[in-house]
Design an enzyme around this catalytic site. Sequence first.
Site, PDB file in Angstrom:
ATOM      1  N   ASP A 135       0.807  -1.223   0.000  1.00 14.31           N
ATOM      2  CA  ASP A 135       0.000   0.000   0.000  1.00 14.31           C
ATOM      3  C   ASP A 135       0.834   1.264   0.000  1.00 14.31           C
ATOM      4  O   ASP A 135       2.056   1.221   0.193  1.00 14.31           O
ATOM      5  CB  ASP A 135      -0.953  -0.009   1.213  1.00 14.31           C
ATOM      6  CG  ASP A 135      -0.259  -0.425   2.506  1.00 14.31           C
ATOM      7  OD1 ASP A 135       0.982  -0.378   2.560  1.00 14.31           O
ATOM      8  OD2 ASP A 135      -0.963  -0.806   3.463  1.00 14.31           O
ATOM      9  N   ASN A 160      -7.199  -2.554  14.391  1.00 13.94           N
ATOM     10  CA  ASN A 160      -8.592  -2.779  13.966  1.00 13.94           C
ATOM     11  C   ASN A 160      -8.706  -3.986  13.025  1.00 13.94           C
ATOM     12  O   ASN A 160      -9.755  -4.220  12.438  1.00 13.94           O
ATOM     13  CB  ASN A 160      -9.160  -1.531  13.281  1.00 13.94           C
ATOM     14  CG  ASN A 160      -8.408  -1.168  12.007  1.00 13.94           C
ATOM     15  OD1 ASN A 160      -7.458  -1.857  11.628  1.00 13.94           O
ATOM     16  ND2 ASN A 160      -8.824  -0.104  11.346  1.00 13.94           N
ATOM     17  N   HIS A 172      -6.904  -4.479  10.230  1.00 12.76           N
ATOM     18  CA  HIS A 172      -6.591  -4.298   8.805  1.00 12.76           C
ATOM     19  C   HIS A 172      -5.319  -5.054   8.413  1.00 12.76           C
ATOM     20  O   HIS A 172      -4.395  -5.197   9.206  1.00 12.76           O
ATOM     21  CB  HIS A 172      -6.533  -2.811   8.398  1.00 12.76           C
ATOM     22  CG  HIS A 172      -5.353  -2.040   8.869  1.00 12.76           C
ATOM     23  ND1 HIS A 172      -5.360  -0.668   8.995  1.00 12.76           N
ATOM     24  CD2 HIS A 172      -4.103  -2.411   9.229  1.00 12.76           C
ATOM     25  CE1 HIS A 172      -4.196  -0.241   9.408  1.00 12.76           C
ATOM     26  NE2 HIS A 172      -3.407  -1.275   9.565  1.00 12.76           N
ATOM     27  N   GLU A 179      -9.402  -1.842   5.532  1.00 16.69           N
ATOM     28  CA  GLU A 179     -10.016  -1.492   6.798  1.00 16.69           C
ATOM     29  C   GLU A 179     -11.266  -2.352   7.024  1.00 16.69           C
ATOM     30  O   GLU A 179     -11.768  -2.976   6.089  1.00 16.69           O
ATOM     31  CB  GLU A 179     -10.404  -0.006   6.766  1.00 16.69           C
ATOM     32  CG  GLU A 179      -9.234   0.942   6.520  1.00 16.69           C
ATOM     33  CD  GLU A 179      -8.310   1.101   7.730  1.00 16.69           C
ATOM     34  OE1 GLU A 179      -8.200   0.174   8.558  1.00 16.69           O
ATOM     35  OE2 GLU A 179      -7.686   2.162   7.840  1.00 16.69           O
TER      36      GLU A 179
END
Length: 256
Positions: free
Chosen positions: A63, A132, A134, A139
């Site tokens: 990413d 979280n 990811h 996400e």
Amino acid sequence: MEIIIQPSPEIATTVADRMLARLIREKPAATLGLATGGTMEPLYRELVAMNLDWSRLTTFNLDEYVGLAPGHSQSYHTFMRENLFAHVNIPKQNVNIPDGLTKNIPKFCATYEKRIQAAGGIDLQMLGIGTNGHIGFNEPLSSLASRTRIKTLSPKTRQDNARFFRPGEEAPSHCITMGIGTILESKHCLLLAFGKHKARIIAQAVEGPVTSMNPASALQLHPKVTVCLDAAAASELKLKEYCRWVFDHKPGWQKS
Ligand code: PGA
């Protein structure tokens, strides 16, 4: 899924580095999927110190932030250059990182996917995990079939990453990330997580239901996943003693 629990992040990092090094020695023209983040820094430092031959390897990063130039201090281009690429003999043209400044994001993403295919697919995909859940920047609520695309960062991720940006400097709100479907096509996924703050999300990813609320749980659908944890990150796993026993009693033929 193989869960390897080591007493410290340092030992777990060494275990992961040995896996990477073995692949690089056995398949000098392998395609690696690379990740960024604090967890990866010691991993790359140790890998650099191994003096491996990177001249035939191809890499794809997961990413990059949209809007950050490769030279920006917080871009993942800069992270990779400083932590790895400046210290190994990989040819520039073999390095692939999403372009945060591309004018045509959908076209760029489709081309990125084609480049992964053309390289023969990813042999080993390194992964960190966000608090979280990811993986990459997929996400919560990301489609489990998603491909490389633009994503909006969650408030939690922006909060976790704000510490890297100067006061008054706005942390980016968007990124380009490989999709969960892209990651699941890798031949082997190697996820690293260290620290108590990762314990809950790791337990949910490994032992909980497969759900887009915890994108890392999609790895349960992959036939070859290794999860390398320190004791703190493993502390909420119900089956941690079983995982330790399995690792300690691995038959010799399975160790390669
Ligand atoms: P970290 O980030 O290694 O800095 O904890 C992991 C991630 O967000 O993927």
